[in-house]
Design a protein around this motif. Structure first.
Motif, PDB file in Angstrom:
ATOM      1  N   ASP B 101       0.822  -1.226   0.000  1.00  0.00           N
ATOM      2  CA  ASP B 101       0.000   0.000   0.000  1.00  0.00           C
ATOM      3  C   ASP B 101       0.852   1.270   0.000  1.00  0.00           C
ATOM      4  O   ASP B 101       1.328   1.687  -1.035  1.00  0.00           O
ATOM      5  CB  ASP B 101      -1.023  -0.032   1.138  1.00  0.00           C
ATOM      6  CG  ASP B 101      -0.448  -0.545   2.453  1.00  0.00           C
ATOM      7  OD1 ASP B 101       0.640  -0.070   2.833  1.00  0.00           O
ATOM      8  OD2 ASP B 101      -1.077  -1.413   3.097  1.00  0.00           O
ATOM      9  N   VAL B 102       1.036   1.866   1.173  1.00  0.00           N
ATOM     10  CA  VAL B 102       1.755   3.142   1.237  1.00  0.00           C
ATOM     11  C   VAL B 102       3.251   2.886   1.460  1.00  0.00           C
ATOM     12  O   VAL B 102       3.693   1.744   1.503  1.00  0.00           O
ATOM     13  CB  VAL B 102       1.194   4.039   2.362  1.00  0.00           C
ATOM     14  CG1 VAL B 102      -0.223   4.444   2.057  1.00  0.00           C
ATOM     15  CG2 VAL B 102       1.289   3.346   3.713  1.00  0.00           C
ATOM     16  N   ILE B 103       4.005   3.970   1.619  1.00  0.00           N
ATOM     17  CA  ILE B 103       5.429   3.839   1.932  1.00  0.00           C
ATOM     18  C   ILE B 103       5.569   3.317   3.361  1.00  0.00           C
ATOM     19  O   ILE B 103       4.899   3.802   4.272  1.00  0.00           O
ATOM     20  CB  ILE B 103       6.137   5.205   1.817  1.00  0.00           C
ATOM     21  CG1 ILE B 103       5.990   5.781   0.419  1.00  0.00           C
ATOM     22  CG2 ILE B 103       7.608   5.074   2.184  1.00  0.00           C
ATOM     23  CD1 ILE B 103       6.454   7.224   0.321  1.00  0.00           C
ATOM     24  N   CYS B 143       3.317   5.879   8.300  1.00  0.00           N
ATOM     25  CA  CYS B 143       2.416   5.235   7.334  1.00  0.00           C
ATOM     26  C   CYS B 143       0.950   5.338   7.760  1.00  0.00           C
ATOM     27  O   CYS B 143       0.074   4.826   7.070  1.00  0.00           O
ATOM     28  CB  CYS B 143       2.823   3.781   7.139  1.00  0.00           C
ATOM     29  SG  CYS B 143       2.843   2.815   8.657  1.00  0.00           S
ATOM     30  N   GLY B 144       0.671   5.962   8.905  1.00  0.00           N
ATOM     31  CA  GLY B 144      -0.721   6.095   9.339  1.00  0.00           C
ATOM     32  C   GLY B 144      -0.860   5.858  10.833  1.00  0.00           C
ATOM     33  O   GLY B 144       0.137   5.745  11.554  1.00  0.00           O
TER      34      GLY B 144
ATOM     35  N   PRO C 130       1.697   7.729  -1.089  1.00  0.00           N
ATOM     36  CA  PRO C 130       0.281   7.810  -1.414  1.00  0.00           C
ATOM     37  C   PRO C 130      -0.646   8.059  -0.221  1.00  0.00           C
ATOM     38  O   PRO C 130      -1.849   7.849  -0.370  1.00  0.00           O
ATOM     39  CB  PRO C 130       0.006   6.444  -2.031  1.00  0.00           C
ATOM     40  CG  PRO C 130       0.952   5.522  -1.368  1.00  0.00           C
ATOM     41  CD  PRO C 130       2.167   6.334  -1.024  1.00  0.00           C
ATOM     42  N   LEU C 131      -0.148   8.507   0.924  1.00  0.00           N
ATOM     43  CA  LEU C 131      -1.084   9.024   1.920  1.00  0.00           C
ATOM     44  C   LEU C 131      -1.697  10.282   1.303  1.00  0.00           C
ATOM     45  O   LEU C 131      -0.970  11.116   0.753  1.00  0.00           O
ATOM     46  CB  LEU C 131      -0.354   9.365   3.221  1.00  0.00           C
ATOM     47  CG  LEU C 131       0.121   8.169   4.052  1.00  0.00           C
ATOM     48  CD1 LEU C 131       0.935   8.662   5.245  1.00  0.00           C
ATOM     49  CD2 LEU C 131      -1.036   7.311   4.526  1.00  0.00           C
ATOM     50  N   GLY C 547      -4.791   6.686  -3.738  1.00  0.00           N
ATOM     51  CA  GLY C 547      -4.657   7.404  -2.473  1.00  0.00           C
ATOM     52  C   GLY C 547      -5.111   6.577  -1.275  1.00  0.00           C
ATOM     53  O   GLY C 547      -6.023   5.761  -1.391  1.00  0.00           O
ATOM     54  N   TYR C 548      -4.476   6.791  -0.123  1.00  0.00           N
ATOM     55  CA  TYR C 548      -4.849   6.107   1.118  1.00  0.00           C
ATOM     56  C   TYR C 548      -5.060   7.141   2.209  1.00  0.00           C
ATOM     57  O   TYR C 548      -4.315   8.123   2.296  1.00  0.00           O
ATOM     58  CB  TYR C 548      -3.746   5.148   1.558  1.00  0.00           C
ATOM     59  CG  TYR C 548      -3.552   3.943   0.662  1.00  0.00           C
ATOM     60  CD1 TYR C 548      -4.190   2.739   0.943  1.00  0.00           C
ATOM     61  CD2 TYR C 548      -2.730   4.013  -0.453  1.00  0.00           C
ATOM     62  CE1 TYR C 548      -3.999   1.628   0.123  1.00  0.00           C
ATOM     63  CE2 TYR C 548      -2.542   2.920  -1.281  1.00  0.00           C
ATOM     64  CZ  TYR C 548      -3.184   1.728  -0.985  1.00  0.00           C
ATOM     65  OH  TYR C 548      -2.999   0.634  -1.785  1.00  0.00           O
TER      66      TYR C 548
END
Lengths: 49, 158, 551
Positions: B101-103, B143-144, C130-131, C547-548
């Motif tokens: 998904d993301v980095i 990343c979140g 992609p955040l 996007g996330y």
């Protein structure tokens, strides 16, 4: 242009080797600090897998 | 432009020091093979699970290569697969990882294994596990919300 | 002779423009400082944020508000008044443009701030795709950049007008330096503007589905490193030009100071890969090439170190100091305008040492994205630069508001500097140490599943909490002093100190003002360092990312 140039040379001769020795010592201390820290982390890099 | 004699000495010393630093890391990188992780291969991040080698995460013995094992990791928010792995002491291992998904980051604390996982790219690092112990793997790129919960473990055993 | 230059005041209307920038900067300091305090307390494991506020939300506040807002507003405000003071009062058109720049930046800041507070943009100030944040966040930051360009245009036009009025003469040193920093900023921000306008904004608006992450990161870091020099150069301006005057000494060399700034213009941009050393998709040879260029940019800082020591020693010896370090005693240790920036200069020594380590190619594996890096830039920008900005404020704010910096405030300012030094020693020292053990940056408190290694980091995190608390006291003190200087200090005259060169007869070579030459070389270096790896990245691009929103 030549006149100020001449003046400058004579003025600097007096100061040149005597008055900035503390500056030279200071920057070299700074330089050694840079070397010591760099070598320290390089050692960590070599030591680790 | 006038430069004081002592300043010349300092700048020559400083520049020489920087050149020595550069030469040491340059020789280490280009002649001893210690390049920072810079794999050029790409992958479709949405199909990671179905593509080799990522369809078989974990430690895989390989034959006929410069290294003995491939240690494959797949990262996604907010975990790594596998969640724990054992590696035999002294094994020459290619660590191969990517993200779905993301980095994410892929950092093995206390080691030089520290690389970015960019979506679409494969990250690789070749090393020999020459110390025993438990090593924590963690995500070191934001990343979140669960970033700090992302973890795995490598046990190097005899 | 001196008295003439001492009496020159910044025009009242230009001063108002400068003050507007400083108000925003110090409001940002208050908000960002509070966020910083909360972060260190959360990470010590002793505090849980109330009301569902996320750690990464306040981390975004801290980074955006201090790294982008405080710095850009302070720097633009300082450079505008420095140019007005040294190159002459602005024309009413220039001043109007300055106000448009200010309001554009302020509106942009407000837009970004609202999105962060609504938790629509917890992507940190580096906003890595992609955040995906809300489009208004990206648009707001674009406004901040565009506003800074308008401010920059004022500086360029004032410089050009001065040169036209004074043909064949080198420009005033502070104007020259402000111009170099502005040019560097404009060249650098093209990168971030490109990723925001061409990639992130259309993507967040839903006009395109996917974004190329590697290209976005590369454009960001093309901007991200000169950004830190954009913070540093105004501090160097004060160190080179203002500090000599405050201590009663001379500028060591006007020409060398200019040469230093030109070197920064050339070498601080084509070096972004040293932030991407651990990344796939970039050939290691190109990484190493940019590492070499990064090392080139160390040289002007080595020159700066020499010049500053030389200024101090020459002054001390002129006051009769003897021995190798006797001149240290002659410096004005009771004057906050000197002492506070001096603490900043000292902090730049370990800061620089850490920076060289970070940039050393594969050695970056030891420290990349560990909290060592956070410790590093809290020495550079959050000590060396910000303490110098505080030192500038102590004379500049009263100069602009027609007040004086009283003895009591001076004393408080020195205490503030000492608090900062102690707090930062704890916080940054603990960050460096924990980073070497592998503790990550930008992470909330975590025991990492009970891992033994993570348990070792906790004492260091407690030390960071202690340091952060001391630093927050420092922030309260500086805010108190700022409010005093802006609104309550006694009316009077405060000098805008501008140093004179030790050797007035040495005219700066005019080639240093040949902007076609320097911008030309800067652009060539950028093209050389980036073209091939960037084209490579486009040609071999993987499929882009959707996007996330993972917060």
């Amino acid at each position: 242009m030549a006149q100020p140039g001449l003046q400058r040379k004579t003025k600097i001769k007096v100061e040149d080797s005597s008055s900035l020795k503390g500056t030279l010592a200071s920057v070299f201390l700074l330089g050694f600090f840079l070397i010591v820290t760099w070598v320290g982390v390089f050692y960590l890099f070599v030591e680790r897998f | 432009m006038h430069i004081h004699k002592y300043e010349k000495i300092w700048l020559i010393f400083g520049t020489a020091t920087l050149l020595v630093f550069l030469s040491v890391v340059g020789v280490s990188a280009f002649y001893l093979g210690n390049q920072p992780p810079s794999c050029m291969a790409t992958v479709d991040p949405e199909k990671v699970d179905t593509l080799a080698p990522f369809n078989k995460p974990g430690l895989n013995k390989v034959e006929g290569k410069e290294w003995d094992y491939e240690l494959v990791f797949v990262a996604s928010a907010f975990n790594y697969t596998p969640g724990e792995v054992e590696v035999p002491l002294g094994a020459k291992v290619k660590v191969i990882a990517t993200t779905k998904d993301v980095i994410h980051g892929f950092s093995v604390a206390g080691t030089n294994i520290n690389m970015m996982l960019t979506p679409g790219y494969i990250s690789e690092y070749l090393t020999t596990f020459d110390k025993t112990g438990e090593f924590l793997i963690l995500c070191n790129e934001y990343c979140g919300a669960g970033h700090h919960m992302m973890t795995s473990k490598i046990k190097v055993v005899e | 002779m001196k008295t003439v230059s001492e009496k020159i005041k910044v025009d009242r209307l230009d001063g108002k423009l400068g003050m507007a920038h400083f108000y925003v900067a110090f409001i940002a300091l208050a908000i960002g400082g509070l966020a910083g305090l909360l972060q260190t307390l959360v990470r010590s494991g002793k505090l849980v944020l109330p009301a569902g506020i996320g750690y990464y939300q306040i981390l975004t506040v801290h980074g955006v508000v201090l790294g982008l807002v405080l710095t850009t507003f302070f720097i633009m405000g300082f450079q505008l008044v420095a140019v007005s003071r040294t190159a002459g009062t602005f024309t009413s058109k220039q001043r109007m443009a300055g106000w448009i720049g200010f309001w554009t930046m302020t509106i942009g800041t407000f837009m970004a701030a609202v999105m962060i507070l609504l938790n629509e943009a917890s992507v940190l100030y580096t906003f890595y795709a992609p955040l995906q944040a809300h489009a208004l966040f990206y648009l707001g930051l674009t406004f901040v950049i565009v506003g800074s360009w308008i401010d920059g245009a004022v500086i360029i036009s004032a410089y050009a007008a001065w040169r036209k009025r004074n043909p064949g003469k080198p420009s005033p040193l502070l104007t020259f330096m402000s111009l170099v920093n502005t040019l560097m900023w404009i060249i650098a921000t093209i990168g971030v503007a490109a990723t925001v306008l061409l990639q992130l904004l259309p993507w967040s608006l839903g006009l395109v589905d996917r974004v190329d992450v590697a290209i976005s990161r590369t454009l960001f870091w093309y901007f991200g490193h000169p950004l830190v020099y954009f913070w540093l150069l105004p501090a160097y301006m004060a160190w080179y030009v203002v500090i000599p005057k405050i201590i009663g000494g001379k500028i060591f060399s006007d020409s060398l100071a200019r040469l230093t700034f030109i070197l920064f213009l050339l070498f601080s941009i084509p070096v972004g890969f040293h932030h991407q050393l651990m990344e796939p998709g970039i050939d290691p040879a190109w990484k190493f090439f940019q590492v070499i260029l990064t090392f080139m940019v160390i040289i002007p800082s080595l020159m700066t170190a020499f010049s500053l020591f030389a200024t101090f020693e020459t002054y001390g010896r002129s006051k009769g100091a003897t021995g190798l370090f006797g001149w240290m005693k002659k410096l004005p240790w009771g004057d906050a305008r000197f002492v506070v920036p001096f603490i900043g200069m000292l902090s730049f020594i370990p800061a620089g040492a850490g920076g060289i380590i970070n940039a050393s190619n594969q050695m970056n594996q030891v420290v990349h994205n560990t909290i060592w890096v956070t410790g590093h830039f809290h020495l550079t920008v959050a000590t060396a630069v910000i303490l110098t900005f505080f030192g500038i404020s102590y004379w500049l704010i009263p100069h602009l508001t027609g007040r004086t910096f009283t003895k009591a405030m001076n004393k408080l300012a020195i205490i503030q500097g000492v608090f900062w030094a102690i707090g930062m020693t704890f916080m940054s020292g603990a960050m460096h140490a924990a980073g070497l053990l592998g503790a990550p940056r930008r992470s909330s408190f975590s025991e990492y599943g009970g891992a033994a290694q993570a348990a070792e980091w906790i004492p260091y995190q407690v030390a960071q909490g202690v340091g952060g608390t001391i630093l927050f006291v420092g922030i309260i003190l500086i805010l108190y002093i700022f409010i005093n200087l802006a609104f309550f200090a006694p009316k009077g005259e405060e000098e805008f100190p501008i140093g004179e060169a030790a050797d007035e007869s040495e005219k700066a070579p005019m080639v240093l003002e040949n902007w076609k030459l320097w911008i030309g070389i800067a652009v060539l270096l950028i093209l050389f360092a980036y073209t091939i790896p960037f084209v490579d990245m486009i040609q071999n691009a993987p499929i882009g990312s959707k996007g996330y929103k993972l917060w």
